[in-house]
Design a protein around this motif. Structure first.
Motif, mmCIF file in Angstrom:
data_model
loop_
_atom_site.group_PDB
_atom_site.id
_atom_site.type_symbol
_atom_site.label_atom_id
_atom_site.label_comp_id
_atom_site.label_asym_id
_atom_site.label_seq_id
_atom_site.Cartn_x
_atom_site.Cartn_y
_atom_site.Cartn_z
ATOM 1 N N TYR A 5 18.126 12.302 -19.562
ATOM 2 C CA TYR A 5 18.526 12.630 -18.186
ATOM 3 C C TYR A 5 19.522 13.778 -18.304
ATOM 4 C CZ TYR A 5 16.578 8.162 -16.463
ATOM 5 O OH TYR A 5 15.741 7.120 -16.129
ATOM 6 N N ALA A 24 15.259 4.748 -11.892
ATOM 7 C CA ALA A 24 14.006 4.062 -12.250
ATOM 8 C C ALA A 24 13.933 2.661 -11.632
ATOM 9 C CB ALA A 24 13.841 3.993 -13.773
ATOM 10 N N TYR A 55 10.273 15.984 -15.387
ATOM 11 C CA TYR A 55 10.633 16.284 -13.996
ATOM 12 C C TYR A 55 11.753 17.318 -13.976
ATOM 13 C CZ TYR A 55 8.650 11.581 -12.953
ATOM 14 O OH TYR A 55 7.855 10.465 -12.835
ATOM 15 N N TRP A 98 11.895 16.304 -6.599
ATOM 16 C CA TRP A 98 11.575 16.353 -8.027
ATOM 17 C C TRP A 98 10.165 16.918 -8.172
ATOM 18 C CZ3 TRP A 98 12.718 11.369 -11.348
ATOM 19 C CH2 TRP A 98 14.102 11.164 -11.422
ATOM 20 N N ARG A 138 4.744 8.690 -21.353
ATOM 21 C CA ARG A 138 3.829 7.592 -21.074
ATOM 22 C C ARG A 138 3.345 6.940 -22.366
ATOM 23 N NH1 ARG A 138 6.031 7.746 -17.328
ATOM 24 N NH2 ARG A 138 5.498 7.978 -15.151
ATOM 25 N N SER A 156 10.655 12.221 -19.809
ATOM 26 C CA SER A 156 10.176 10.855 -19.999
ATOM 27 C C SER A 156 8.818 10.921 -20.693
ATOM 28 C CB SER A 156 10.095 10.137 -18.647
ATOM 29 O OG SER A 156 9.669 8.802 -18.820
ATOM 30 N N PRO A 205 14.330 8.211 -7.312
ATOM 31 C CA PRO A 205 13.820 7.704 -8.591
ATOM 32 C C PRO A 205 14.790 7.773 -9.779
ATOM 33 C CG PRO A 205 12.836 9.839 -8.069
ATOM 34 C CD PRO A 205 13.642 9.441 -6.880
ATOM 35 N N THR A 206 15.956 8.373 -9.596
ATOM 36 C CA THR A 206 16.845 8.649 -10.735
ATOM 37 C C THR A 206 17.179 7.409 -11.566
ATOM 38 O OG1 THR A 206 17.846 10.134 -9.125
ATOM 39 C CG2 THR A 206 18.807 10.106 -11.332
#
Ligand code: FAD
Ligand code: DHB
Length: 390
Positions: free
Chosen positions: A201, A296, A222, A185, A214, A212, A293-294
């Motif tokens: 996704y 989470a 990604y 990624w 923050r 995504s 990481p897919t």
């Protein structure tokens, strides 16, 4: 120096365990090989399960997370040019996830720890756990030109995948299972409002993409890339163009861009070391397991390990019982393997595999169609995404 629990690693698992122990009156010292600023500069996960949020609250480090974090009740699966919303709350009886960066969670825990006066030794070189198969384990490390020693009752190996605690265990005492995925990624952070108020996704013929965030003004994006890609070959413009191509048209048109201020490539792997207890040393979080990481799950698994270990240590010190530490490895691993399975499944459904033939491609399309037309299938996805109970 003497303490009850010597913790190797000041990442999320070490900090969370340390704060819970301090809150329960159980002395602990954290030793990390890098410094505070370096730790606070790492950009990693962003989605917290309710169980993780609860543990951060229990560690009394949740105030900023509740003020600034973004509770999410759903996310989008994008394919065939369309969004298909997974309504997490409707499918799980009201559960949510919290979008709050690992960097911020780490900062909150470090500040709590500093306020509580508990000791963290930063920039400790050559940290080593000793005699954990006996009754008197200890740590050694080098700092300011001399070797220091911490005697303790227990060692918690919270030192991540590349740490020393797992490596200190004799090979014959441990079984490891690993799967490397044939892509990585490429991720960036940019100071722009996210393209959508929920995560997207995306499965696209050019590869997976994830939108995504923050905060309401900071985005984390990604894209799937071959493992051979070099970060220097990815200008911001090239990244934005590629991301746009993989999103449904209405998102691609709405995407706001800005110069990135973090850009990195992560490899995707599944790895589990079993058991997670070796006498008086416990492995916790990434020291014992890695997931792609897919789903989470990485950070959230670190938190569930901490939950089981903290309960065991409280039982040991408050009730003089070994029962909780005896079951730590079994309970933690049962949950770990379910998250490994879910992360593998979500990775398989959402990515384009370089060696996939027509059969694999048609199966993937059928799986996505099933997920978006069957409440049972969507419920299984939602139940795992919000986090299985402890
Ligand atoms: P870590 O965060 O790795 O912390 C370990 C600590 O131990 C560090 O502070 C380190 O300095 C210290 N340490 C290491 N070696 C030693 C030593 N020899 N001596 C002393 N101290 C040592 N998860 C997700 O869910 N979503 C994501 O998008 C995501 N992205 C990621 C990107 C990257 C590059 C990485 C590496 C991980 C990512 N993860 C993601 C996984 C998630 O960040 C981890 O699961 C989480 O950080 C685990 O926490 P931890 O405390 O167990 O380990
Ligand atoms: C993020 C990372 C993930 O792996 C994921 O599944 C969701 C969000 C993030 O960094 O925001």
């Amino acid at each position: 120096m003497r303490t009850k629990v010597a913790i190797i690693g000041s990442g999320p698992s070490g900090l969370l365990l340390g704060q819970l122990l301090t809150g329960a009156g159980i002395d602990n010292v954290i030793v990390d090989r890098v410094g505070r600023d370096y730790i606070l500069g790492r950009v990693r996960a962003g989605v917290l399960e309710e169980g993780t949020v609860g543990l951060i609250d229990q560690a009394k480090a949740g105030a900023r997370m509740h003020a600034e974090g973004l509770p999410h009740e759903g996310f989008s699966l994008a394919f065939d040019g369309r969004d298909h919303r997974i309504d997490l709350s409707a499918l799980t009886g009201g559960k949510k996830v919290m979008v709050y960066g690992q960097t911020e969670m780490t900062r909150d825990l470090i500040e709590r720890r500093e306020a509580s006066g508990a000791l963290t030794v930063y920039e400790a070189a050559n940290v080593l756990p000793h005699d954990f198969d006996g009754l008197k384990p200890y740590l050694t490390y080098e700092k300011d030109g001399s070797t220091q020693r911490i005697d303790c009752d227990f060692i918690a190996g919270c030192d991540g995948f590349h740490g020393v605690s797992r490596k200190a265990v004799p090979e014959r005492s441990m079984r490891t299972v690993e799967k490397i995925y044939p892509f990585g990624w490429l991720g960036i952070l940019a100071e722009v409002p996210p393209v959508s108020h929920e995560l997207i996704y995306a499965n696209h013929a050019r590869g997976f993409a994830l939108c995504s965030m923050r905060s309401r003004h900071r985005s984390r994006y990604y894209i799937q890339c071959p493992l051979t890609e070099r970060i220097d070959d990815w200008s911001d413009d090239r990244f934005w163009d590629e991301l746009r191509r993989r999103l449904p048209a209405h998102h691609a048109e709405a995407l706001l861009t800005a110069p990135s201020f973090e850009k990195s490539i992560a490899q995707l792997r599944s790895f589990v070391a079993e058991p997670m207890r070796f006498g008086r040393m416990f492995l916790v979080g990434d020291a014992a397991h890695i997931v792609p990481p897919t789903g989470a799950k990485g950070l959230n698994l670190a938190a569930s390990d901490v939950h089981y270990l903290f309960s065991g240590l409280v039982e040991y010190y408050q009730d003089c019982s070994d029962a909780g530490i005896e079951v730590y490895s079994r309970l933690a691993l049962a949950r770990v393997w379910k998250a490994v399975r879910f992360s593998w499944w979500m990775t398989t459904v959402m990515h384009r595999f370089p060696d996939a033939g027509d059969f694999e491609q048609r199966i993937q399309e059928a799986e996505l169609d099933y997920l978006t037309h069957s409440r049972a299938a969507a419920t299984a996805l939602a139940e795992n995404y919000v986090g299985l109970s402890y």
